[in-house]
Design an enzyme around this catalytic site. Structure first.
Site, short mmCIF file in Angstrom:
data_model
loop_
_atom_site.label_atom_id
_atom_site.label_comp_id
_atom_site.label_asym_id
_atom_site.label_seq_id
_atom_site.Cartn_x
_atom_site.Cartn_y
_atom_site.Cartn_z
N HIS A 143 -20.62 -42.85 -12.66
CA HIS A 143 -19.60 -43.28 -11.72
C HIS A 143 -19.68 -44.79 -11.59
O HIS A 143 -20.78 -45.35 -11.54
CB HIS A 143 -19.81 -42.62 -10.35
N ASP A 183 -17.30 -34.27 -10.02
CA ASP A 183 -16.74 -33.27 -10.93
C ASP A 183 -17.79 -32.32 -11.49
O ASP A 183 -17.43 -31.32 -12.13
CB ASP A 183 -16.01 -33.95 -12.09
#
Ligand code: ACO
Length: 398
Positions: free
Chosen positions: A275, A329
Site C-alpha cells: 500500500h 483487499d
C-alpha cells in the site's frame, strides 16, 4: 537525458530543474478534513473517529452521514437519512431495461459505471450549489447503487431484478436483493461493517478521480461514474478478486512459500499486499481477518483462509522488510465468499461502500473548488519540419 533519477525516488528535469514524482507519490494534491491515515502506526480515522470504534459502534449509513456531513448524526437526523435512503432504493424500469441490453458476460463494474452515469440522465438538474440538490443526490446514489449492483447480477442470470424490501435495513436488503433470501442477522451485520471499513480512504486513485471530475463542476453522477471506472483496476479495488484466484492457485498452505519465491523471482506483485500509505499491516485487514474468523464459528471453515494465513506468515520475512503487508483487499474476498457474493461482485460491493467517501470528497471539493490542471514535463521531440507522406520512412511506434 531529459530526466535524471533522484534519491527521493523522483525524476529531475534537466532543463527546468522541476522534480517529477511518478504516481504523485508523496505530493499533496489537496487538503481534506475527511480521513486521516498514519501509515507507520497503522491508524485510520474518519472525521477523527478511529475505524476500530466505528466498526463496533456505528452502521454504514451513520458512517456515511459522518463522512459526508462532517459530524455524527443525532437520532432524528439519522432516522430521516435512513428513511430517505430507503425511499429512494428503487431504480427506474428504464435503467433496468438498459441493463438488460448489457452483455451478460460483461464485468459488473462496467455495468455499474454505465448505470451510475445513466442516473445523471434521469436527475439532470445540475444545481450543485443548492443544498437540497446535494442532499438528494447523496441519498439517491447511496440508495440506488446497491440496487443496481444486485439488479445486474439477476439480469445477467436471465432473471428479473428483485424489488427492495422496505422492512429490511440497508445491508440486509442488499444481500436479500442479491441472493433472493433474507440474510442471517450475523451475515447482514458483518456485511454492514465491511461497508464501513471500505467507505473512505483519503486520496486514493478513485477518490482522486472523483475530485478531479468534481473540480470541473459536473454532476455527482458523473463524479461517481468516473470513480467507479478508476476503482475497477487490479491495482486498486479490483485486487480483491485477484486475491481469491491467487489463493486457489496456491492450493494448500504448504505451497505458500514456494509460490512467493516464484512470484518474487518473476517480479510479480502479490495481490492484496502493499500500500502506498501503509508500512505495516493495513488496519482494515486486521479487522476483516477477525470477521472471517467470526463467520467461520457460525458458518463453517474455509480452507482458503489457511492458505491466506500461511501466505501472510511466509510473506513476513520476504516482503515485510520492504514495508509490504496485507492490505484491505487481502481478507475481504474471504468474507464476501462466505456471504455468498460472487467473485466478480467484490469490487462493485467495494463501490457500494466507497460512494460515501467519494460523495464526501465531492462536497469538500465544491466547498473550495479550483479545477485540477497539473503540469507535465515534455519529453518528446524538438520542433521539426513537416514531412510530406511520400518522403516518410516507417518508424517503430512510440
Ligand atoms: N508484491 C510484491 N512486491 C510489491 C508489492 C506486492 N504486492 N507491492 C509493492 N511491491 C514492491 C514493488 O515491486 C517495488 O519494489 P522495488 O522497489 O524493489 O521495485 C516496491 O514494493 C514499491 O512498489 P510500487 O508498486 O512502486 O508501490 P506503489 O506505492 O506504487 O503501489 C500498490 C502500491 C499499487 C498497492 C502495490 O503495492 C501493488 O500493486 N499491490 C498489489 C495490488 C493490490 O493489492 N492492490 C490493492 C491496494 S489497496 C486498494 O487500492 C484498495
Amino acid at each position: 537525458m531529459a530526466l535524471a533519477q533522484q534519491q527521493t525516488g523522483g525524476l529531475r528535469h534537466a532543463r527546468t530543474g522541476i522534480e517529477l514524482r511518478p504516481g504523485l507519490d508523496g505530493v499533496p494534491a489537496t487538503q481534506s478534513a475527511i480521513c486521516d491515515i498514519d501509515g507507520e502506526k497503522g491508524l485510520l480515522t474518519y472525521r477523527g473517529y478511529p475505524m476500530e470504534e466505528l466498526a463496533v459502534n456505528s452502521s454504514f449509513l451513520e458512517t456515511a452521514y459522518l463522512l459526508i456531513w462532517g459530524e455524527l448524526p443525532t437520532q432524528d437526523q439519522l432516522h430521516s437519512f435512513e428513511h430517505e435512503v430507503q425511499m429512494h432504493r428503487r431504480v427506474s424500469f428504464r435503467v433496468r431495461d438498459m441493463m438488460k441490453c448489457f452483455p451478460a458476460s460483461g464485468h459488473p463494474m462496467d455495468a455499474l459505471q454505465s448505470s451510475a452515469a445513466a442516473l445523471g440522465l434521469f436527475y439532470s438538474r445540475r444545481a450543485i450549489d443548492d443544498p437540497n440538490y446535494i442532499y438528494k443526490a447523496v441519498v439517491r446514489l447511496i440508495a440506488k447503487i446497491p440496487t443496481m449492483v444486485a439488479a445486474f447480477q439477476l439480469i445477467r442470470k436471465g432473471q428479473d431484478p428483485i424489488q427492495p424490501r422496505d422492512d429490511l435495513a440497508y445491508s440486509a436488503n442488499f444481500l436479500y436483493m442479491l441472493t433472493e433470501r433474507e440474510p442471517d442477522p450475523l451475515a447482514a451485520r458483518i456485511f454492514d461493517r465491511c461497508l464501513m471499513l471500505h467507505a473512505e480512504h483519503s486520496l486514493n486513485a478513485s477518490t482522486f478521480s472523483a475530485r478531479v471530475t468534481a473540480s470541473t463542476l459536473t454532476d455527482p453522477y458523473a463524479v461517481v461514474a468516473s470513480a467507479v471506472g478508476t476503482l475497477a483496476g487490479p491495482l486498486h479495488g479490483g485486487a480483491n478478486e485477484d486475491v481469491l484466484a491467487m489463493l486457489e492457485d496456491i492450493g494448500t498452505p504448504d505451497q505458500a512459500g514456494a509460490y512467493l519465491d516464484h512470484a518474487i523471482a518473476e517480479k510479480r506483485k502479490i495481490m492484496g499486499f502493499g500500500h502506498r500509505e501503509y508500512r505495516v499491516k493495513d488496519p482494515r485487514a486486521v479487522i476483516l481477518q477477525s470477521f472471517v474468523e467470526e463467520m467461520f464459528d457460525e458458518f463453517g471453515h474455509d480452507n482458503l483462509y489457511d492458505v491466506a494465513r500461511a501466505l501472510e506468515q511466509e510473506a513476513e520475512s520476504r516482503l515485510g522488510p520492504k514495508g509490504i503487508y496485507p492490505n484491505v483487499d487481502f481478507y475481504s474476498g474471504l468474507v464476501y465468499r462466505k456471504l455468498g457474493i460472487p467473485r466478480d461482485l467484490f469490487t462493485p460491493v467495494f463501490a457500494i461502500a466507497r460512494v460515501a467517501g467519494w460523495l464526501a470528497h465531492w462536497r469538500e471539493q465544491l466547498g473550495a473548488n479550483r479545477i485540477f490542471r497539473p503540469s507535465q514535463i515534455y519529453t518528446g521531440s524538438e520542433p521539426r519540419v513537416w514531412m510530406p507522406i511520400d518522403g516518410r520512412v516507417s518508424a517503430p511506434a512510440a
